[in-house]
Design a protein around this motif. Structure first.
Motif, PDB file in Angstrom:
ATOM      1  N   ARG A  12       0.815  -1.209   0.000  1.00 13.18           N
ATOM      2  CA  ARG A  12       0.000   0.000   0.000  1.00 13.18           C
ATOM      3  C   ARG A  12       0.852   1.264   0.000  1.00 13.18           C
ATOM      4  N   VAL A  13       2.042   1.178   0.577  1.00 14.45           N
ATOM      5  CA  VAL A  13       2.940   2.335   0.585  1.00 14.45           C
ATOM      6  C   VAL A  13       3.548   2.556  -0.790  1.00 14.45           C
ATOM      7  N   ASP A  14       3.985   1.483  -1.430  1.00 11.55           N
ATOM      8  CA  ASP A  14       4.725   1.614  -2.692  1.00 11.55           C
ATOM      9  C   ASP A  14       4.251   0.591  -3.722  1.00 11.55           C
ATOM     10  N   PRO A  15       3.018   0.731  -4.218  1.00  9.12           N
ATOM     11  CA  PRO A  15       2.554  -0.231  -5.229  1.00  9.12           C
ATOM     12  C   PRO A  15       3.378  -0.229  -6.508  1.00  9.12           C
ATOM     13  N   PRO A  16       3.989   0.900  -6.947  1.00  7.53           N
ATOM     14  CA  PRO A  16       4.797   0.825  -8.170  1.00  7.53           C
ATOM     15  C   PRO A  16       5.938  -0.187  -8.101  1.00  7.53           C
ATOM     16  N   ALA A  17       6.461  -0.457  -6.892  1.00  8.65           N
ATOM     17  CA  ALA A  17       7.513  -1.473  -6.782  1.00  8.65           C
ATOM     18  C   ALA A  17       6.966  -2.846  -7.162  1.00  8.65           C
ATOM     19  N   LEU A  18       5.733  -3.143  -6.740  1.00 11.77           N
ATOM     20  CA  LEU A  18       5.098  -4.394  -7.130  1.00 11.77           C
ATOM     21  C   LEU A  18       4.781  -4.391  -8.620  1.00 11.77           C
ATOM     22  N   TYR A  19       4.326  -3.253  -9.143  1.00 17.73           N
ATOM     23  CA  TYR A  19       4.030  -3.159 -10.573  1.00 17.73           C
ATOM     24  C   TYR A  19       5.267  -3.491 -11.403  1.00 17.73           C
ATOM     25  N   ALA A  20       6.403  -2.968 -10.981  1.00 17.93           N
ATOM     26  CA  ALA A  20       7.635  -3.204 -11.740  1.00 17.93           C
ATOM     27  C   ALA A  20       7.968  -4.687 -11.790  1.00 17.93           C
ATOM     28  N   ARG A  21       7.749  -5.387 -10.674  1.00 16.34           N
ATOM     29  CA  ARG A  21       8.019  -6.825 -10.658  1.00 16.34           C
ATOM     30  C   ARG A  21       7.039  -7.561 -11.567  1.00 16.34           C
ATOM     31  N   LEU A  22       5.784  -7.121 -11.558  1.00 13.88           N
ATOM     32  CA  LEU A  22       4.781  -7.768 -12.400  1.00 13.88           C
ATOM     33  C   LEU A  22       5.122  -7.655 -13.885  1.00 13.88           C
ATOM     34  N   HIS A  23       5.672  -6.527 -14.281  1.00 13.50           N
ATOM     35  CA  HIS A  23       5.969  -6.324 -15.699  1.00 13.50           C
ATOM     36  C   HIS A  23       7.060  -7.272 -16.201  1.00 13.50           C
ATOM     37  N   HIS A  24       7.817  -7.861 -15.272  1.00 16.47           N
ATOM     38  CA  HIS A  24       8.811  -8.863 -15.677  1.00 16.47           C
ATOM     39  C   HIS A  24       8.164 -10.230 -15.887  1.00 16.47           C
ATOM     40  N   GLU A  25       6.882 -10.364 -15.514  1.00 14.45           N
ATOM     41  CA  GLU A  25       6.205 -11.661 -15.592  1.00 14.45           C
ATOM     42  C   GLU A  25       5.202 -11.739 -16.731  1.00 14.45           C
ATOM     43  N   GLY A  26       5.164 -10.733 -17.590  1.00 14.59           N
ATOM     44  CA  GLY A  26       4.220 -10.747 -18.698  1.00 14.59           C
ATOM     45  C   GLY A  26       3.215  -9.627 -18.559  1.00 14.59           C
ATOM     46  N   VAL A  27       2.005  -9.820 -19.069  1.00 12.91           N
ATOM     47  CA  VAL A  27       0.987  -8.771 -19.017  1.00 12.91           C
ATOM     48  C   VAL A  27      -0.213  -9.173 -18.168  1.00 12.91           C
ATOM     49  N   ALA A  28      -0.286 -10.465 -17.767  1.00 17.17           N
ATOM     50  CA  ALA A  28      -1.338 -10.946 -16.878  1.00 17.17           C
ATOM     51  C   ALA A  28      -0.797 -12.164 -16.145  1.00 17.17           C
ATOM     52  N   VAL A  29      -1.207 -12.310 -14.876  1.00 15.96           N
ATOM     53  CA  VAL A  29      -0.704 -13.413 -14.062  1.00 15.96           C
ATOM     54  C   VAL A  29      -1.827 -13.954 -13.187  1.00 15.96           C
ATOM     55  N   PRO A  30      -1.739 -15.226 -12.779  1.00 16.11           N
ATOM     56  CA  PRO A  30      -2.704 -15.747 -11.803  1.00 16.11           C
ATOM     57  C   PRO A  30      -2.530 -15.047 -10.462  1.00 16.11           C
ATOM     58  N   VAL A  31      -3.597 -14.968  -9.686  1.00 19.87           N
ATOM     59  CA  VAL A  31      -3.558 -14.363  -8.359  1.00 19.87           C
ATOM     60  C   VAL A  31      -3.493 -15.465  -7.315  1.00 19.87           C
ATOM     61  N   ASP A  32      -2.539 -15.333  -6.388  1.00 18.35           N
ATOM     62  CA  ASP A  32      -2.388 -16.273  -5.274  1.00 18.35           C
ATOM     63  C   ASP A  32      -2.548 -15.503  -3.962  1.00 18.35           C
ATOM     64  N   GLY A  33      -2.754 -16.259  -2.904  1.00 12.81           N
ATOM     65  CA  GLY A  33      -2.655 -15.668  -1.576  1.00 12.81           C
ATOM     66  C   GLY A  33      -3.910 -15.011  -1.062  1.00 12.81           C
ATOM     67  N   GLY A  34      -5.055 -15.370  -1.535  1.00 12.54           N
ATOM     68  CA  GLY A  34      -6.280 -14.790  -0.989  1.00 12.54           C
ATOM     69  C   GLY A  34      -7.480 -15.613  -1.368  1.00 12.54           C
ATOM     70  N   ALA A  35      -8.489 -15.578  -0.525  1.00  8.33           N
ATOM     71  CA  ALA A  35      -9.717 -16.329  -0.802  1.00  8.33           C
ATOM     72  C   ALA A  35     -10.842 -15.366  -1.147  1.00  8.33           C
ATOM     73  N   GLN A  36     -10.528 -14.321  -1.869  1.00  8.72           N
ATOM     74  CA  GLN A  36     -11.509 -13.279  -2.158  1.00  8.72           C
ATOM     75  C   GLN A  36     -12.073 -13.383  -3.575  1.00  8.72           C
ATOM     76  N   GLY A  37     -11.848 -14.498  -4.227  1.00  3.22           N
ATOM     77  CA  GLY A  37     -12.456 -14.705  -5.529  1.00  3.22           C
ATOM     78  C   GLY A  37     -11.716 -14.091  -6.691  1.00  3.22           C
TER      79      GLY A  37
END
Length: 399
Positions: A12-37
């Motif tokens: 929540r403090v620095d979402p762009p850091a997570l965004y940068a990591r995501l961009h190394h994994e393609g353009v869409a990824v499966p979501v893990d770590g939550g039971a929120q559907g």
């Protein structure tokens, strides 16, 4: 993608850091770590745009809630949201959008520039008066009042009621956060929804008796049900200023942290500044859609009934689309952002929001050339859906 990492304090403090990591994994990824559907996170620019215009992916409508939260109709706040055009698709959405869109045509927005300029000057006068006693809370005294006053004028809401609205708008906004629909937030949102519904029901009655040239009168003359009418007034009013409030707060922080760029800001280049503010720190970072039937996003499966995190903030920093995406550069030649969405639900108030920013920022620094942060906002956890400052204390110094 680890959903828990996104919802953590660090995320929540620095979402762009997570965004940068995501961009190394393609353009869409499966979501893990939550039971929120949530099944998929889509973060590439083109992929996000595709999902937002693809009719296979729908708003979290009544059918979705029936599947995941069968008791949702007990909550007035959820009923208000789902009765509005913001959480419907197809004809139910399009018909209401066409009516409300009459208040946001290019001609009408252009005609509002003089009024926005005058209101901005009056609010700056007020800031100057308040500044005589010390630092000023910018979010409440300017960033909220400017766009909410404009929306009040469009809808026909009396200006003197705006202070009453703000806590109720914030209460409903809190349940839109990814993990915001907890018991405490729902109680507050339900109370706010009851009060706002009563307010607009009364206002609709007055406009039916004595119509005016405002959106309440326009909608009151349609064949919308009373529930849909009130729901759309509440959500249109809220949506019409919340994102601009955060644009003003986020944008001011960006400029105050970059003195050279602030010094170069003027009435001629302010449009590119506002567009870059929206790209760099969009007020809405994430949208959510779901797949009524089995679907696939860039090879990632999305089972029927599961939701998609549509990551606007990440798409706006896609290195495949933007050169040096983590730099704030008002002079960048890259194409526009997705900050106002895309497709059928593209923000009706986008042009008005840009206008308010283009008027406000040069006027602020012309009136207060030495405007400064009185207190650093710091690296604090913020919401991920409606992202902005709760408070922002500034010192309004003149020349």
């Amino acid at each position: 993608m680890d959903l828990n990492a996104l919802l953590s304090e660090e995320g929540r403090v620095d979402p762009p850091a997570l965004y940068a990591r995501l961009h190394h994994e393609g353009v869409a990824v499966p979501v893990d770590g939550g039971a929120q559907g949530f099944a998929v996170a889509v973060h590439g620019f083109d992929a996000v745009a595709q999902v937002l215009k693809d009719p296979r992916f729908r708003q979290l409508d009544a059918a979705y809630l029936d599947l995941h939260t069968p008791q949702w109709r007990r909550h007035p706040a959820l009923r208000v949201l789902r009765d509005s055009m913001f959480f419907t698709d197809g004809p139910a959405h399009d018909g209401v959008r066409q009516i409300i869109g009459r208040a946001f045509t290019a001609r009408r927005v252009s005609a509002l520039e003089h009024a926005v300029t005058g209101l901005t000057e009056r609010l700056l006068d007020r800031l100057a008066q308040l500044a005589a006693d010390g630092p000023v809370e910018f979010m409440g005294e300017f960033a909220y009042l400017l766009p909410s006053s404009v929306m009040a004028e469009l809808l026909g809401v009396p200006q003197e009621d705006l202070a009453w609205f703000r806590p109720r708008v914030l209460a409903i906004g809190a349940i839109l956060e990814l993990d915001g629909a907890n018991w405490r937030n729902m109680v507050r949102a339900d109370t706010a929804a009851r009060e706002l519904s009563a307010y607009f029901t009364d206002l609709v009655g007055k406009r039916r008796s004595e119509p005016r040239d405002d959106l309440v009168s326009l909608l009151a003359a349609t064949d919308l049900s009373d529930d849909a009418l009130v729901a759309n007034l509440i959500t249109t009013f809220n949506a019409g200023f919340v994102t601009t409030t955060h644009l003003l707060g986020n944008g001011l922080t960006m400029l105050l942290e970059r003195p050279q760029l602030r010094a170069e800001l003027n009435a001629h280049n302010v449009g590119s500044y506002v567009d870059e503010m929206l790209r760099f720190e969009p007020p809405v970072q994430i949208l959510v859609r779901y797949a009524p039937e089995d679907a696939e996003i860039e090879g990632v499966p999305c089972p029927a009934g599961q939701a998609v995190l549509v990551m606007i903030g990440a798409a706006n920093r896609d290195p495949a689309r933007f050169t040096d995406p983590d730099a704030f550069d008002p002079a960048r030649p890259d194409p526009g952002s997705l900050s106002f969405g895309f497709g059928p639900h593209y923000c009706l108030g986008a042009a008005l929001s840009r206008l308010e920013g283009q008027v406000a920022f040069p006027a602020l620094f012309e009136r207060f050339p030495k405007l400064a942060l009185a207190q650093q906002p710091g690296n604090v956890a913020k919401p991920l859906i409606l992202r902005g400052h709760d408070t922002l204390t500034v010192a309004c110094h003149g020349g």
